[in-house]
Design an enzyme around this catalytic site. Structure first.
Site, short mmCIF file in Angstrom:
data_model
loop_
_atom_site.label_atom_id
_atom_site.label_comp_id
_atom_site.label_asym_id
_atom_site.label_seq_id
_atom_site.Cartn_x
_atom_site.Cartn_y
_atom_site.Cartn_z
N SER A 218 0.84 -1.20 0.00
CA SER A 218 0.00 0.00 0.00
C SER A 218 0.87 1.25 0.00
CB SER A 218 -0.92 0.00 1.22
OG SER A 218 -1.82 -1.08 1.16
N CYS A 220 2.74 4.54 0.61
CA CYS A 220 3.11 5.28 1.81
C CYS A 220 4.10 6.36 1.37
CB CYS A 220 3.73 4.36 2.85
SG CYS A 220 4.30 5.22 4.33
N CYS A 233 7.28 0.83 6.12
CA CYS A 233 6.84 0.70 4.73
C CYS A 233 7.97 0.81 3.71
CB CYS A 233 5.76 1.73 4.42
SG CYS A 233 4.33 1.64 5.51
N GLU A 258 -3.13 5.00 0.69
CA GLU A 258 -2.29 5.74 1.64
C GLU A 258 -2.88 5.71 3.05
OE1 GLU A 258 0.71 7.54 3.04
OE2 GLU A 258 0.69 7.91 0.87
N GLY A 259 -1.99 5.52 4.04
CA GLY A 259 -2.42 5.59 5.43
C GLY A 259 -3.41 4.52 5.83
N ARG A 260 -3.18 3.30 5.36
CA ARG A 260 -4.12 2.19 5.58
C ARG A 260 -5.53 2.57 5.12
NH1 ARG A 260 -1.58 1.73 10.64
NH2 ARG A 260 -3.53 2.19 11.76
N THR A 280 -1.16 3.90 16.76
CA THR A 280 -1.63 4.03 15.37
C THR A 280 -3.09 3.64 15.20
OG1 THR A 280 -1.17 3.42 13.07
CG2 THR A 280 -0.78 1.72 14.73
N ASP A 292 -8.06 -0.26 9.97
CA ASP A 292 -7.49 -0.55 8.65
C ASP A 292 -8.63 -0.47 7.64
OD1 ASP A 292 -6.22 -1.50 6.37
OD2 ASP A 292 -5.11 -3.06 7.44
N ARG A 294 -8.32 -0.54 4.29
CA ARG A 294 -7.92 -1.00 2.96
C ARG A 294 -8.80 -2.14 2.45
NH1 ARG A 294 -1.65 -1.87 4.29
NH2 ARG A 294 -2.66 -2.63 6.20
#
Length: 367
Positions: A218, A220, A233, A258-260, A280, A292, A294
């Site tokens: 993903s 980053c 990442c 981006e950013g999960r 996080t 998350d 994604r």
């Protein structure tokens, strides 16, 4: 396999009037649309070298003549043989020939996934067999012909557009990408559900790999391009590319998540919250997001385009393994990718293990 660029076809969104796509010779641009294009098609246990072989053989009831056409060294010879044996042609041929053609053209693309993706990449552009010798299957050379083959191709294209994996992504173009580790072939895709742009970086001959080594990476920006030590990442990206080159073949999917999945600006907001003491996961939740966000379902479309059904997956994230399995991709092995542990991201890695289930060796991330 050579993939045709369809970057101009994608410009249909900007209301550009497109010219039809003309095809005829199998070794020219868009030649994969032609019946003479060599590709295996299995019908009732018999493997036909091209759709032309099958079509010409169906002109005869005599199985011996069908066998001779089947054994023709190429599509052109299959065509010539059918002319040579024309006196034995079945009496109802002109009544059934369109049905025969529809069947074998459909099977050609259903059984050859990369060709199906190529067909879909033509978008909604009109397809025309540009044959001055044939005004039935082709356009007659000057446009007066019926273009029945083009019509069938567009019908098959419309059918494919409604079903996974073909309705997940659209291939746009490809180009070489030299890197410090080796030269990759870079393929660009549009995710149909979101309009996001994704990449596949392919190294070596993946067709020779029963289960190619792959990575779902993903995007980053901070880690991949700005060398941030807050995450792992960038370290993982570099190591994954190195591993693929060392393997001799493999694929890295670079996914715009981006950013999960929360985006760059929201990731900066999440970093601010982490600076103030949140981990996080807590930072995402305080912003109103899931831990998350994604989605990997569309990756099936990219892997399908590349002809991949089985993989060895570089990841520490069990969610990626499960996502590919749900997308009917067999994960034969999970290959750990433990890189970049440092004082700036140790707690981040610890949180990924404790709250997101990431699988790390004890000597990599310690309590």
């Amino acid at each position: 396999m050579h993939f045709v660029s369809y970057s101009l076809c994608y410009d249909v969104r900007s209301n550009i009037m497109e010219q039809p796509i003309y095809f005829y010779e199998p070794d020219e641009n868009h030649g994969f649309l032609a019946n003479f294009y060599p590709c295996s098609i299995t019908v009732s246990g018999t493997c036909w070298p091209s759709s032309e072989h099958y079509y010409q053989a169906q002109k005869f009831d005599d199985v011996r003549l069908q066998e001779k056409v089947l054994r023709a060294e190429d599509a052109a010879q299959a065509f010539r043989l059918s002319r040579e044996y024309q006196q034995w042609q079945r009496h109802d041929w002109y009544d059934i020939r369109v049905e025969v053609m529809r069947f074998i053209v459909r099977e050609k693309f259903l059984q050859n996934t990369p060709l199906a993706h190529q067909l879909l990449a033509t978008g909604d552009t009109e397809l025309k067999e540009h044959s001055h010798k044939d005004a039935f299957w082709g356009d007659g050379g000057d446009g007066h012909g019926r273009n029945e083959l083009g019509r069938i191709l567009m019908m098959v294209r419309e059918e494919l557009q409604e079903h996974a994996p073909y309705n997940l992504v659209q291939f746009i173009d490809s180009a070489k990408l030299p890197t410090q580790w080796g030269t990759f072939q870079m393929y660009g895709f549009i995710e149909k559900a979101t309009g996001k742009e994704h990449l596949a970086l392919v190294y070596g001959d993946i067709e020779q790999q029963a289960a190619p080594l792959i990575r779902l990476h993903s995007e980053c920006l901070t880690g991949d391009a700005l060398f941030s030590a807050r995450c792992d990442c960038g370290f993982q990206l570099a190591k994954a590319l190195q591993n693929i080159v060392a393997e001799g073949a493999g694929v890295l999917l670079y996914l715009r998540q981006e950013g999960r999945g929360i985006g760059l600006i929201n990731k900066i907001r999440a970093y601010h919250l982490q600076d103030d003491g949140a981990d996080t996961v807590e930072a995402n939740e305080q912003l109103g997001f899931g831990a998350d966000m994604r989605d990997y379902a569309f990756c099936r479309g990219i892997l399908s385009f590349l002809g991949i059904e089985r993989v060895r997956l570089m990841t520490n994230n069990p969610r990626k393994v499960k996502a590919l399995q749900l997308a009917n991709i067999e994960v034969t092995e999970r290959v750990p990718l433990q890189e970049g542990n440092n004082p700036h991201n140790h707690q981040y890695l610890r949180t990924k293990a404790d709250k997101l289930g990431h699988m790390f060796d004890r000597n990599f991330v310690k309590p």
